[in-house]
Design a protein around this motif. Structure first.
Motif, mmCIF file in Angstrom:
data_model
loop_
_atom_site.group_PDB
_atom_site.id
_atom_site.type_symbol
_atom_site.label_atom_id
_atom_site.label_comp_id
_atom_site.label_asym_id
_atom_site.label_seq_id
_atom_site.Cartn_x
_atom_site.Cartn_y
_atom_site.Cartn_z
ATOM 1 N N GLN A 111 -9.342 22.081 -25.698
ATOM 2 C CA GLN A 111 -9.253 23.384 -25.036
ATOM 3 C C GLN A 111 -8.270 24.164 -25.908
ATOM 4 N N CYS A 112 -6.973 24.191 -25.563
ATOM 5 C CA CYS A 112 -6.047 24.836 -26.502
ATOM 6 C C CYS A 112 -5.877 23.994 -27.756
ATOM 7 N N GLN A 116 -4.017 17.599 -29.286
ATOM 8 C CA GLN A 116 -5.093 16.758 -29.831
ATOM 9 C C GLN A 116 -4.689 16.006 -31.091
ATOM 10 N N CYS A 151 -2.127 15.674 -21.849
ATOM 11 C CA CYS A 151 -2.876 16.896 -22.153
ATOM 12 C C CYS A 151 -2.797 17.798 -20.942
HETATM 13 S S1 FES Z 1 -6.082 20.638 -25.144
HETATM 14 FE FE1 FES Z 1 -4.478 21.933 -24.438
HETATM 15 S S2 FES Z 1 -2.881 20.501 -24.101
HETATM 16 FE FE2 FES Z 1 -4.555 19.234 -24.568
#
Ligand code: FES
Ligand code: FES
Lengths: 174, 785
Positions: A111-112, A116, A151
């Motif tokens: 996501q953000c 990762q 995460c």
């Molecule tokens: S993808 Fe945003 S903190 Fe894990």
């Protein structure tokens, strides 16, 4: 301030830093690597993870003096590490991505994406030891080490999918 | 620079002009003009002011290039939902009739390179609508161009994959613009640095949704490869020449002012410096490790005044009930309130009356906030950051410095998601970096440490709700009354500016003050969906932020929107209360909801989730429910929500071990009907992420605080969900293109979890747990009661 020699992603590097400097700041600021991230500085999240001699370690609390003479692999070094493990001639190795990274793209994990780096490092460590892990083994891996890998965006279920996919890619030797 | 010709071509209220012929390349650039002002005025103004948007160039919405590639610009910053990199491209490609792949670049957020501003919320509702309309104007302009170039009447033309054909002739968009600098000026309204930014106006013809071929497909996120291969430039990677690393020594409490700053130990930290501005104490050094060490040393030696102006977490709900001022702020009523609730409750065959409580929660991004500021000698300030409203930040920084917004540029990079915290412009470190950079005349990078981020950022506000429900012998609700209480939640003020004593917008007051949209008014944020209920009274009571007025820094516990702001606080009590009412009525909780509505989309979502989740149709509690014992008992719960035009229904199955108070979610199933689905794969991943954040809220999250400040300081004292807690997740996407619109709000997945889990807890144990989170000690106390 003595020079410290360490091996990062297969290259010997000499850095000028106090020995108690956490490895993370040396990697980011002196060697300008952008894989490991500062998440907590407290060994509680895994955003800063790297492999030290193949084992996942938290670079935010690891004094740089402690890795002198050791092999440090960051996210940037995963493709070359994979090529090395396959003993592929350079011409045949796909230099672009480690299968774990490819699986992360295939499954659209981030996501953000901030956590990762640590997630892929942890997955790489796991798949080196357990090439075809069960879901329970994958969960255990991400709960193990200095702390659970966190995460905030909740990509955990995408990670479970991606680790299984990476396992298949690696079995194919891709 | 060529000036626009006076004789532009009118395109449904937009203006197409040729600025000049060029030897190589060529482009159609789509800029804007504020409604009511001429293109020329706008262009002249832009040329005169060096940093504001030049509507003819940098601030364009799109650029269509001679090589058939297209660049998109959006002021809205993608935080990982992928909208800007997938859905926005799909929307534009669809409207222009070009392949998705033609969109080769998305410029996002930078205040000197994007047109519209606005916050990172309502991506589809606001930003998507802007792009769709801008693209619709552009499509018409391209058809006009093609018509005159090909000498074929516009009505004869059609476009496929960026090639216009008609009358036996064809030409690509690239060839249409080749050799020319064309500009399309579209009408907009609004205020660039306000929370909402600019809105495209007018009514260009738009492609009928029934003809969509690109919207609805699963395109991957173009940014993912660079993020997983360490090629992305993150905000954490910004390094400017001559840059210093900074840390801020924040005050001892949320109301402490500086008595004296500590003296730097120059032997240990020879290159560090201390900067003091008001009560803001900053420490900088050429290396990050020296800055960290020096800041710790200074923190230990700095003296602050004492302050104790908060109730403390143990007293939170008592304080909200008994001490908070709910009278000064005007009361909100929902537009669905109707009938006479009191007599209907009095004559109901059965009633439920209960109170619900939600704690403060933190946005808690994985990375603490960070920014690099470069305050230059010419008075300009560049801020490199990760922020959900760069234009609003720009406005606030200009206000703090007493300068024009023309002197402030905000550049945006990838960074950790923070779920609404900065949608009014304040992520945290930006203003502190500016203050330090200005004092030192060098670029400064301010990185908050983990405790700074948990203790000095805003939080999602707590809430209490009193719900009364009455129903008849047939299980039809006859009356629903909800009184929702929540402190203000949109405090956009820059925290460093407050500490330093520099100008900021006003704090949330009983009505929005000039320069602020925040107020203490608690609007009804959870749309009512049970249309068959004849008597409904929903009221919202607001109050000031805890400790804010009493704090000498005007800080206290500042709140900010998070994911489903306000709606989470209102939906959780509503949906849990309705599940409790269903149990008291002896009716299956899904069946009970179906009896209260005629809304086909809600009914569809309820039935879909019932089928996909393996729901057992039966009344609650579970026949084997138990409130004591060491063996796990299991239960099921349901919740529904309408948000931004999207319908949601969620089922959670949980197991509870009564004696230990442990709650585990075994399965999470969600059905979503957004009308038109833009990108199924990205929607699924976003929903999964939201679902897991919702589990985290339900099971773990509660900000702790004492009388002086926040005591949550790291991931041990503010635990969140881990891999071990991940249940089986099932996402059912209901595509309804006939609705003709795409709903937004995929963050709703987090809010639905809490009430579905609490409903399942009731089913498993026969006891309602009316407070979040469901931590062991609280669960045990509920079960023993
Ligand atoms: S993808 Fe945003 S903190 Fe894990
Ligand atoms: S940053 Fe190292 S574990 Fe969190």
């Amino acid at each position: 301030m003595a020079g410290i020699t360490l091996t990062v992603n297969g290259t010997r590097r000499e850095v000028q830093a106090p020995g108690d400097t956490p490895l993370l700041y040396v990697l980011r600021n002196d060697l300008e690597l952008s894989g490991p991230q500062f998440g907590c500085g407290l060994s509680q999240c895994g955003a800063c993870s790297v492999l030290v001699d193949g084992k996942e370690a938290r670079s935010c609390v690891l004094p740089v003096s402690r890795v002198a003479g050791k092999e440090v692999t960051t996210l940037e070094g995963l493709p070359a590490r994979w090529a090395g493990q396959q003993a592929l001639p350079a011409s045949e190795a796909d230099p672009a991505l480690h299968p774990v990274q490819q699986a992360w793209i295939d499954e659209q994990v981030p996501q953000c994406g901030f956590c990762q780096n640590g997630m892929m490092i942890k997955a790489t460590e796991l798949l080196d030891e357990v090439p075809a892990p069960t879901v329970a083994q994958i969960k255990d891996a991400f709960m193990s080490g200095a702390s659970p890998h966190l995460c905030r965006c909740g990509s955990y279920s995408a990670i479970l999918d991606a680790v299984q996919r990476a396992s298949i890619l690696m079995a194919k030797g891709r | 620079m060529a000036t626009a010709t006076r004789h532009g071509r009118d395109v449904y209220g937009a203006t197409l002009t040729r600025r000049q012929f060029v030897k190589t390349g060529g482009a159609l650039i789509v800029g804007f003009s504020l409604a009511g002002r001429s293109v020329l005025e706008q262009a002249a103004e832009a040329a005169a002011s060096k940093n504001s948007l030049d509507p003819t160039l940098a601030g364009s919405w799109f650029e269509i290039h001679a090589d058939n590639t297209i660049l998109i610009r959006t002021g809205r910053v993608d935080f990982g939902q992928t909208t800007a990199h997938t859905a926005y491209k799909q929307i534009v490609a669809e409207e222009l009739n070009v392949p998705f792949e033609a969109m080769t670049a998305v410029v996002m957020g930078d205040t000197d390179r994007t047109p519209d501003g606005g916050f990172s919320a309502g991506y589809l509702e606001y930003g998507g609508a802007n792009l769709r309309k801008a693209a619709a104007y552009t499509y018409q302009a391209l058809l006009d161009l093609a018509s005159s170039t090909l000498r074929v009447d516009k009505s004869q033309l059609s476009v496929k994959d960026g090639v216009v054909s008609g009358g036996g002739k064809r030409i690509s968009y690239g060839d249409l613009v080749r050799g020319q600098q064309l500009k399309l000026t579209i009408p907009v309204t609004g205020d660039l640095t306000s929370m909402f930014g600019l809105t495209v106006t007018g009514t260009p013809p738009m492609k009928p949704t029934s003809e969509y071929t690109i919207i609805g497909k699963s395109f991957p996120n173009a940014v993912t490869p660079s993020k997983v291969s360490a090629k992305e430039v993150w905000v954490t990677d910004v390094r400017l020449p001559n840059m210093l690393h900074g840390r801020v020594v924040h005050p001892k409490t949320l109301g402490s002012t500086l008595v004296s700053a500590g003296e730097l130990n120059k032997t240990r930290y020879p290159n560090a410096q201390v900067v003091v501005k008001g009560s803001l104490v900053g420490v900088v050094a050429p290396t990050e490790w020296e800055a960290i060490g020096a800041a710790q040393q200074i923190a230990a030696d700095t003296k602050w005044t004492e302050w104790q102006g908060l109730p403390g977490d143990a007293q939170l709900y008592t304080w909200l009930r008994e001490q908070a001022d709910w009278k000064t702020t005007p009361v909100s009523k929902s537009d669905k309130s109707r009938g006479e609730v009191a007599p209907a409750l009095a004559s109901a065959s059965k009633t439920l009356s209960a109170s619900y409580e939600l704690p403060f929660m933190k946005h808690a991004p994985m990375g603490p906030t960070i920014a690099v500021a470069d305050a230059r000698t010419d008075g300009t300030v560049y801020i490199h950051t990760h922020n959900q409203n760069p234009q609003a930040l720009r406005g606030q920084i200009a206000m703090m410095l007493g300068t024009s917004i023309d002197n402030v540029v905000v550049r945006i990079y990838a960074g950790p998601g923070h779920y609404g915290r900065s949608n009014g412009g304040n992520a945290g470190a930006e203003d502190e970096a500016v203050i330090l950079s200005k004092a030192l005349g060098r670029p400064v990078r301010v990185q908050w440490m983990r405790p700074d981020d948990l203790q000095w950022s805003t939080q999602s506000p707590p809430a209490i709700a009193n719900i009364r429900i009455g129903w008849d012998a047939d299980g039809k609700i006859t009356a629903y009354q909800a009184d929702h209480y929540m402190p203000a939640m949109q405090d956009d003020r820059l925290v460093g500016a407050l500490i330093a004593g520099l100008p900021t917008p006003p704090p949330p007051d009983i009505r929005p003050q000039a320069g602020s949209i925040g107020s203490t008014v608690n609007g009804i944020s959870d749309p009512w969906v049970y249309d068959l209920v004849p008597n409904v009274a929903e009221s919202g009571y607001g109050t000031f932020q805890l400790g804010q007025k009493a704090s000498p820094l005007s800080i206290g516990l500042r709140d900010h929107s998070m994911r489903t702001p306000g709606q989470l606080q209102q939906n959780y009590p509503r949906e849990l209360a309705i599940s409790e009412a269903a149990a008291l009525a002896g009716i299956d909780a899904i069946e009970f909801r179906l009896r209260q509505t005629t809304d086909e989309r809600l009914i569809g979502a309820l039935k879909a989730v019932r089928e996909a989740s393996g729901w057992q149709t039966r009344p609650s509690p579970h026949p084997k429910a138990a409130a004591s014992g060491g063996t796990p008992v299991s239960g099921q719960g349901i919740s529904v929500m309408l948000r931004s035009g999207t319908y949601w229904a969620c089922v959670c199955q949980v197991s509870v071990v009564p004696d230990t108070g442990t709650v585990k979610v075994d399965k999470y199933t969600i059905a979503v009907d957004p009308g038109i689905v833009v990108n199924p794969l990205q929607l699924k991943r976003t929903i999964e992420g939201g679902a897991l954040m919702g589990l985290s809220h339900a099971l773990y999250e509660e900000m702790t605080f004492d009388q002086s400040g926040v005591t949550s300081r790291d991931w041990r004292s503010y635990p969140i969900l881990t891999m071990n807690d991940v249940p089986e997740i099932k996402v059912v996407i209901l595509n309804h293109p006939e609705i003709g619109a795409y709903g937004g709000g995929s963050e709703a997945a987090n809010a639905l979890a809490v009430s579905a889990i609490a409903g399942a807890f009731l089913d498993a144990t026969s006891k309602p747990a009316r407070r979040l989170p469901l931590k062991a000690a609280y669960v045990q106390s509920v079960l023993k009661a």
